[in-house]
Design a protein around this motif. Structure first.
Motif, PDB file in Angstrom:
ATOM      1  N   MET A   1       0.849  -1.195   0.000  1.00 33.23           N
ATOM      2  CA  MET A   1       0.000   0.000   0.000  1.00 33.23           C
ATOM      3  C   MET A   1       0.880   1.238   0.000  1.00 33.23           C
ATOM      4  O   MET A   1       1.788   1.367   0.825  1.00 33.23           O
ATOM      5  N   SER A   2       0.606   2.150  -0.918  1.00 26.69           N
ATOM      6  CA  SER A   2       1.421   3.348  -1.082  1.00 26.69           C
ATOM      7  C   SER A   2       0.834   4.551  -0.355  1.00 26.69           C
ATOM      8  O   SER A   2      -0.371   4.791  -0.406  1.00 26.69           O
ATOM      9  N   VAL A   3       1.714   5.307   0.302  1.00 27.19           N
ATOM     10  CA  VAL A   3       1.335   6.561   0.961  1.00 27.19           C
ATOM     11  C   VAL A   3       2.465   7.568   0.719  1.00 27.19           C
ATOM     12  O   VAL A   3       3.642   7.221   0.834  1.00 27.19           O
ATOM     13  N   VAL A   4       2.123   8.804   0.419  1.00 21.40           N
ATOM     14  CA  VAL A   4       3.140   9.812   0.109  1.00 21.40           C
ATOM     15  C   VAL A   4       3.892  10.306   1.348  1.00 21.40           C
ATOM     16  O   VAL A   4       5.125  10.291   1.361  1.00 21.40           O
ATOM     17  N   PRO A   5       3.216  10.779   2.422  1.00 22.77           N
ATOM     18  CA  PRO A   5       3.970  11.292   3.569  1.00 22.77           C
ATOM     19  C   PRO A   5       4.303  10.197   4.578  1.00 22.77           C
ATOM     20  O   PRO A   5       4.137   9.001   4.314  1.00 22.77           O
ATOM     21  N   GLY A   6       4.751  10.620   5.765  1.00 25.44           N
ATOM     22  CA  GLY A   6       5.167   9.681   6.796  1.00 25.44           C
ATOM     23  C   GLY A   6       4.019   9.133   7.622  1.00 25.44           C
ATOM     24  O   GLY A   6       2.872   9.571   7.510  1.00 25.44           O
ATOM     25  N   ALA A   7       4.356   8.207   8.492  1.00 30.27           N
ATOM     26  CA  ALA A   7       3.356   7.479   9.275  1.00 30.27           C
ATOM     27  C   ALA A   7       2.668   8.339  10.317  1.00 30.27           C
ATOM     28  O   ALA A   7       1.546   8.039  10.731  1.00 30.27           O
ATOM     29  N   VAL A   8       3.301   9.421  10.784  1.00 30.64           N
ATOM     30  CA  VAL A   8       2.738  10.212  11.880  1.00 30.64           C
ATOM     31  C   VAL A   8       1.751  11.272  11.409  1.00 30.64           C
ATOM     32  O   VAL A   8       1.123  11.939  12.222  1.00 30.64           O
ATOM     33  N   THR A   9       1.611  11.447  10.099  1.00 32.27           N
ATOM     34  CA  THR A   9       0.637  12.403   9.577  1.00 32.27           C
ATOM     35  C   THR A   9      -0.774  11.822   9.648  1.00 32.27           C
ATOM     36  O   THR A   9      -0.954  10.610   9.802  1.00 32.27           O
ATOM     37  N   ALA A  10      -1.788  12.681   9.519  1.00 31.50           N
ATOM     38  CA  ALA A  10      -3.177  12.206   9.478  1.00 31.50           C
ATOM     39  C   ALA A  10      -3.358  11.244   8.310  1.00 31.50           C
ATOM     40  O   ALA A  10      -4.082  10.246   8.410  1.00 31.50           O
ATOM     41  N   TRP A  11      -2.706  11.525   7.225  1.00 35.11           N
ATOM     42  CA  TRP A  11      -2.722  10.690   6.023  1.00 35.11           C
ATOM     43  C   TRP A  11      -2.146   9.305   6.344  1.00 35.11           C
ATOM     44  O   TRP A  11      -2.756   8.269   6.070  1.00 35.11           O
ATOM     45  N   GLY A  12      -0.952   9.296   6.935  1.00 35.88           N
ATOM     46  CA  GLY A  12      -0.299   8.035   7.269  1.00 35.88           C
ATOM     47  C   GLY A  12      -1.071   7.220   8.292  1.00 35.88           C
ATOM     48  O   GLY A  12      -1.158   5.989   8.191  1.00 35.88           O
ATOM     49  N   LYS A  13      -1.645   7.899   9.267  1.00 32.77           N
ATOM     50  CA  LYS A  13      -2.422   7.198  10.295  1.00 32.77           C
ATOM     51  C   LYS A  13      -3.647   6.527   9.684  1.00 32.77           C
ATOM     52  O   LYS A  13      -4.035   5.428  10.100  1.00 32.77           O
ATOM     53  N   GLY A  14      -4.269   7.180   8.697  1.00 31.25           N
ATOM     54  CA  GLY A  14      -5.434   6.598   8.037  1.00 31.25           C
ATOM     55  C   GLY A  14      -5.098   5.340   7.275  1.00 31.25           C
ATOM     56  O   GLY A  14      -5.886   4.386   7.232  1.00 31.25           O
ATOM     57  N   ALA A  15      -3.911   5.301   6.678  1.00 33.19           N
ATOM     58  CA  ALA A  15      -3.470   4.113   5.949  1.00 33.19           C
ATOM     59  C   ALA A  15      -3.191   2.962   6.915  1.00 33.19           C
ATOM     60  O   ALA A  15      -3.588   1.817   6.665  1.00 33.19           O
ATOM     61  N   THR A  16      -2.525   3.262   8.009  1.00 36.39           N
ATOM     62  CA  THR A  16      -2.217   2.232   9.002  1.00 36.39           C
ATOM     63  C   THR A  16      -3.491   1.651   9.595  1.00 36.39           C
ATOM     64  O   THR A  16      -3.614   0.424   9.773  1.00 36.39           O
ATOM     65  N   TYR A  17      -4.453   2.513   9.895  1.00 30.87           N
ATOM     66  CA  TYR A  17      -5.713   2.066  10.476  1.00 30.87           C
ATOM     67  C   TYR A  17      -6.451   1.135   9.515  1.00 30.87           C
ATOM     68  O   TYR A  17      -6.991   0.099   9.916  1.00 30.87           O
ATOM     69  N   PHE A  18      -6.450   1.493   8.229  1.00 26.07           N
ATOM     70  CA  PHE A  18      -7.090   0.667   7.216  1.00 26.07           C
ATOM     71  C   PHE A  18      -6.424  -0.705   7.126  1.00 26.07           C
ATOM     72  O   PHE A  18      -7.096  -1.741   7.129  1.00 26.07           O
ATOM     73  N   ALA A  19      -5.112  -0.721   7.043  1.00 31.04           N
ATOM     74  CA  ALA A  19      -4.381  -1.987   6.928  1.00 31.04           C
ATOM     75  C   ALA A  19      -4.634  -2.880   8.136  1.00 31.04           C
ATOM     76  O   ALA A  19      -4.835  -4.096   7.999  1.00 31.04           O
TER      77      ALA A  19
END
Length: 357
Positions: free
Chosen positions: A31-49
């Motif tokens: 799964m690809s994400v542009v910014p790092g894990a601590v951003t709101a974006w990154g947290k949303g990807a981790t939660y989904f996975a």
């Protein structure tokens, strides 16, 4: 003995028939994400996975790759990589996919969505309305499976030179922007000198004084500690950066119908969580209450107060000040309305007009 052999043979046949549904599953999905894990974006990807792994009992194991690892830092290549199957899943920005899907420039129309009474209600109305479906149809017609909407947030301006509270304050400021032509057009219309560069290069340019400012949502500005580079923030929410949970179509078709339903539900849950993290402290309090109910409040729940504590000067623009920026970018909206599609822009206007503010 003959009866026992027949029973055994029948069991084997059932197993063979059932096997392809799970034999096709990979041990790991990227799964690809542009910014790092601590951003709101990154947290949303981790939660989904995490949700998908748990709800499928480990059948679908998604590993999140942060910081554009899967695209060698070239963000605008992500759509093609997902479409071609190099990347299995993505939580992606409409900005980065807009070169391939022109309809995704809609949220980048300057001072278009935030000109409504409640900018978050307006954005939700677009995503849930006719315009949102038109964007989804455009994505899927180009070869990527859409799952759900997320959100990076409304993009605010920061710089190291001076307060920006009127269009003329941007004169000759060198502003780092993302690699989409609509952003270049917007900042040129405001008198600035827009410069497209990768974020890693931008931070060095900030430190050297080669570039004066940038624009990003609060969910990015705090994790990157923007106050280390800039002292001034303009709260103008000129565009929004929706995110998209998406998958490669062939990967999607490899899942059983049961797992497809599970993954879609996980995407919906992750979307609500991810949007709340992006909006906390910026909306009417709904995001705070939701995250509190989950026991998942982030460390920073009042972004503006936190950034002021770090020494930033925040300019909160009133209606008249925002109107001046809106007027200065009218030609950009007119130009891009034709490029994006007048029917799509008009559908969005109708969606927002009918929203329950």
């Amino acid at each position: 003995m003959r009866k026992a052999l027949l029973i055994l043979l029948a069991a084997v046949m059932v197993a063979v028939v059932a096997l392809p549904a799970f034999a096709a599953y990979k041990s790991e999905y990227k799964m690809s994400v542009v910014p790092g894990a601590v951003t709101a974006w990154g947290k949303g990807a981790t939660y989904f996975a995490d949700l998908v792994r748990e709800e499928t009992d480990g059948r679908v194991n998604i590993k999140v790759y942060f910081s554009s690892q899967l695209m060698a830092g070239k963000q605008t290549s992500e759509f093609l990589l997902v479409r071609n199957g190099v990347i299995d899943f993505a939580l992606s920005s409409t900005i980065n996919w807009s070169p391939q899907v022109k309809e995704l420039n809609l949220p980048g129309l300057p001072f278009f969505i935030a000109s409504n009474p409640d900018r978050f209600v307006a954005m939700d109305a677009v995503e849930q309305g006719k315009a949102g479906q038109m964007m989804i149809d455009a994505i899927e017609s180009k070869g990527v499976k859409f799952l759900s909407w997320g959100e990076n947030g409304f993009r605010e301006l920061t710089n190291s030179v001076r307060e920006v509270a009127a269009p003329e304050d941007l004169d000759d400021l060198k502003i780092r922007v993302v690699g989409s032509p609509i952003y270049i057009d917007t900042f040129k219309a405001l008198g600035a000198d827009p410069i497209n560069m990768n974020w890693s290069e931008a931070t060095t340019a900030f430190q050297q004084g080669v570039v004066d400012g940038q624009e990003n949502p609060m969910g990015i500005l705090i994790p990157v500690k923007i106050w280390n580079y800039h002292s001034y923030l303009t709260d103008w929410h000129y565009v929004i950066d929706p995110l998209m949970y998406a998958a490669n179509p062939r990967v999607w078709q490899s899942f059983t119908e049961e797992d497809q339903e599970i993954i879609m539900e996980c995407a919906r849950k992750a979307s609500r969580y991810q949007k709340a993290v992006a909006r906390i402290g910026l909306d009417d309090g709904e995001s705070y209450e939701y995250l509190e109910s989950l026991g998942m409040l982030p460390e920073v729940t009042d972004p503006y107060a936190y950034m002021e504590e770090q020494g930033m000067q925040i300019s909160r623009l009133d209606a008249d000040q925002l109107a001046a920026f809106e007027e200065a970018t009218a030609d950009v909206r007119a130009k891009w309305k034709k490029k994006i599609g007048e029917d799509l822009v008009e559908a969005a206007e109708e969606d927002m007009a009918n929203a329950d503010y």
